[in-house]
Design a protein around this motif. Sequence first.
Motif, short mmCIF file in Angstrom:
data_model
loop_
_atom_site.label_atom_id
_atom_site.label_comp_id
_atom_site.label_asym_id
_atom_site.label_seq_id
_atom_site.Cartn_x
_atom_site.Cartn_y
_atom_site.Cartn_z
N VAL B 197 0.84 -1.20 0.00
CA VAL B 197 0.00 0.00 0.00
C VAL B 197 0.88 1.25 0.00
O VAL B 197 0.66 2.19 -0.75
CB VAL B 197 -0.96 0.00 1.21
N THR B 198 1.90 1.24 0.87
CA THR B 198 2.81 2.38 0.94
C THR B 198 3.38 2.70 -0.43
O THR B 198 3.30 3.82 -0.92
CB THR B 198 3.98 2.08 1.90
N PHE B 199 3.92 1.67 -1.07
CA PHE B 199 4.55 1.90 -2.37
C PHE B 199 3.53 2.38 -3.39
O PHE B 199 3.76 3.37 -4.09
CB PHE B 199 5.22 0.61 -2.86
N ASN B 200 2.39 1.69 -3.46
CA ASN B 200 1.40 2.02 -4.49
C ASN B 200 0.80 3.41 -4.31
O ASN B 200 0.66 4.16 -5.27
CB ASN B 200 0.28 0.98 -4.49
N VAL B 201 0.42 3.74 -3.08
CA VAL B 201 -0.20 5.04 -2.84
C VAL B 201 0.81 6.16 -3.10
O VAL B 201 0.52 7.13 -3.79
CB VAL B 201 -0.77 5.14 -1.41
N ALA B 202 2.02 5.97 -2.59
CA ALA B 202 3.03 7.02 -2.75
C ALA B 202 3.37 7.23 -4.22
O ALA B 202 3.40 8.36 -4.71
CB ALA B 202 4.29 6.68 -1.95
N LEU B 253 6.12 23.38 -7.95
CA LEU B 253 5.66 21.99 -8.03
C LEU B 253 6.61 21.05 -7.30
O LEU B 253 6.18 20.17 -6.53
CB LEU B 253 5.53 21.56 -9.49
N PHE B 254 7.90 21.27 -7.50
CA PHE B 254 8.93 20.46 -6.82
C PHE B 254 8.76 20.55 -5.30
O PHE B 254 8.75 19.54 -4.60
CB PHE B 254 10.30 20.99 -7.25
N LEU B 255 8.57 21.79 -4.81
CA LEU B 255 8.42 21.97 -3.37
C LEU B 255 7.13 21.31 -2.88
O LEU B 255 7.11 20.70 -1.80
CB LEU B 255 8.42 23.46 -3.03
N LEU B 256 6.07 21.44 -3.68
CA LEU B 256 4.80 20.84 -3.28
C LEU B 256 4.90 19.32 -3.18
O LEU B 256 4.45 18.71 -2.20
CB LEU B 256 3.71 21.23 -4.29
N PHE B 262 6.79 13.75 2.23
CA PHE B 262 7.26 13.37 3.56
C PHE B 262 6.13 12.93 4.49
O PHE B 262 6.18 11.81 5.01
CB PHE B 262 8.09 14.51 4.17
N PRO B 263 5.06 13.72 4.67
CA PRO B 263 3.99 13.24 5.56
C PRO B 263 3.29 11.99 5.04
O PRO B 263 3.01 11.08 5.84
CB PRO B 263 3.01 14.42 5.61
N VAL B 264 3.07 11.92 3.73
CA VAL B 264 2.36 10.75 3.19
C VAL B 264 3.15 9.49 3.46
O VAL B 264 2.63 8.50 3.98
CB VAL B 264 2.10 10.93 1.67
N ILE B 265 4.44 9.53 3.14
CA ILE B 265 5.26 8.34 3.32
C ILE B 265 5.41 8.04 4.81
O ILE B 265 5.35 6.88 5.23
CB ILE B 265 6.63 8.50 2.62
N TYR B 266 5.52 9.09 5.64
CA TYR B 266 5.64 8.88 7.09
C TYR B 266 4.42 8.15 7.63
O TYR B 266 4.54 7.15 8.34
CB TYR B 266 5.81 10.24 7.77
N VAL B 267 3.23 8.62 7.26
CA VAL B 267 2.00 8.01 7.77
C VAL B 267 1.87 6.57 7.29
O VAL B 267 1.55 5.67 8.07
CB VAL B 267 0.77 8.85 7.32
N LEU B 268 2.18 6.37 6.01
CA LEU B 268 2.03 5.02 5.47
C LEU B 268 3.04 4.05 6.10
O LEU B 268 2.72 2.90 6.37
CB LEU B 268 2.20 5.05 3.95
#
Lengths: 436, 275
Positions: B197-202, B253-256, B262-268
């Motif tokens: 899930v982590t890999f796919n969602v990210a 876009l790069f900054l966004l 970071f938060p998405v991968i951290y939570v997952l």
Amino acid sequence: MKRVISVAVAALLLTASAACSDPGSTTTTDNSATTWADPTAKLDGVKLTIWAAQNSNTVPQKVIDGFQKATGATVQVVTIPDPYEQGVQTKVATGDKPDLAFWQPTASMLTAINAKTNLQPLTGAPWLDKMDPKLKDLTGLLGDTRYAALITSPAVEGVYYNKQVFAANGITSTPKNFDDMVTLARQLKAKGVTPFYEMGADRWATQWWVQVQLADAAKAGLWDRINTGKEKFTDPTVLGAITRYQSLIKEGLFNSDIKTAKFEDQGAALLNGKTAMVVQVNSFFGQLQAKADTATLNQKIGFFPISPTGNIGTSIPDQSNALVAFKTGDAKREAAARQLLAYWMGPGYQDFITDRNTVSLETAVPNPSGVPQALLDVHAAVGSSVGSMQSLAVANPDLYINLADMIAGTMDPQQVAKATQDQFAQLAKAAGAAGF
Amino acid sequence: MWFLLPAYAVLLLFFFVPTAFNFIYAFTDWSSFKAAINPVGLDNFTQLASDGTLFRALRITVLYAVLVAIFQNLFGFGLAVLLERDTVVNRIARTFFLIPVLMSALAVGYIFQALLKPSGAVDQLFGIHYAWLADTHWTIVVVALIHAWKWMGLSMLIYLAGLKTIPEDITEAARIDGASRWRSFWRIRVPMLAPAVTFNVATALLGSMNGFDIVQATTGGGPARTTEILNIFIYRTFGQGLFAQATTMSLVLFLLVALMAFPVIYVLRKREAIL
């Protein structure tokens, strides 16, 4: 060890940053007068490259064959994929230049390619005296310097109409001005005919409707005022034209599928009589030529220019109408590129227009016999025409996208005018125009 | 150590230097209109911020990315569960669902554009007249579905790999303990898929933030710019010759993407802690 690596890395960084610095920064000052060689002088071993778009890459074939035979030079046409202008600008920005390229010869597009730095001035070109005097200085100039050679009759914004639909509804003469045309459209609508056809999905033709309404204002210096910031798109002249366009659409004078219709649909609709009129430019007629032969077109399709006070066309030379020669830094090839242009507009011109079956720009060279009547009518409108936004404004904002948004219902005329003005100001500022 | 130098040189030349220039040019007035490049400070940023277009494009980009992430994972997960058993039919079906992943994104876009045009093949199939790609509210969902359709095969593959690595003895133990198939699926196998899930969602979320090709081929940003994701806006700006402004946008876009990653991968990753 560590030190060796850090030195190596630093060296690499330096060379990399040197490689990435602006390739256009070496400005050459051109004080020497432009020289023109005899068009058929020998050029053995010289290789020239012409950049062309997908719709112009076959245009020079006949000229190239003749030039190669006469001079011994080799000329190669390289097709730059669409969108052509973006592709060329990007390549030139990275230092990649051809010897010659098809290019829209208008002030805004010559500015966009930084003509002063990148292009050869074509001062004193030998073909100018041979040209129809009305067309000589129509376009290709930025300030007082000539940078582009006009090779074919420039496009004109005007009305293509279906002669049979007009005749079937008892219309014997074409409208004398914009209001006349609207009155005629209402009569046609009352008889169940779709008067106008617009392509909201392909977007780009939407701007012609606003521009033809500005023809008289353009003659009175509208774009000069806009170029210097004295007038804006949001002021009554342009805003009024946008509002009028919207009110005609709301009145139901256009095709009901205006939001989803495309360029292809527009051509088909006019040809099969589904609609009476289309406001368009020459490339639209090119599409019709791909669908029908000259005899059918002469029978069915006519053209008249339109403006608020009369029949003034709005000229908009496009990329397939003209060529520019680049400063490549190689004097021999630069001279050869000029020589090719001189051959094109000189000894090679008759063959060229016969091959393309198009209108001649030179008084001594007659038109080929098979040119469709509508094209002759378009050409007749060129002489008295006034320049379009693309021709006369210092920048070319995406007016057409904003208008398409208006057709889709997400913008009102005020928002269209404001968004266009904002973008115009941004581009004018980047181009270094005074007052922005 | 020396043998690493060529690799570092390539990385430096083709990654770090362009990235650094992406930062530098955002603070200049680089354009096709003139030869000189002058620093202009924060002009490009203030100009972009004052113009609503950037924020609209950002909003559309994030919405698009979230929609793609949801659809792509739902499709991929569904397919993986359906095609988990190694039968001949399933093997063939898996191959077919993987084909869109290998196809050119532009080709996919143009095919769907042809299928979905008013009174095109899809309309004829259902006997309706609806302009799928000209609806100012729903077209973004349609385009996100096309994007998800193209990439669902990849998600399927990763979910399949995840399902295959769950040890047989755990599910067997659950069955002996009396857990129903339904219960053991949701309570045991699905949580064990957390790394997949982590890999796919990210990848789906952050990959579609950088999307361009499918949107360009289907709608080109239309109708009325409701599908104009940031990359299409950048492309248009660059095409106008405003190179510095386009660079500024790509920096945003790069900054966004970095800020979201970071938060998405951290939570997952946190969800994987139970494993």
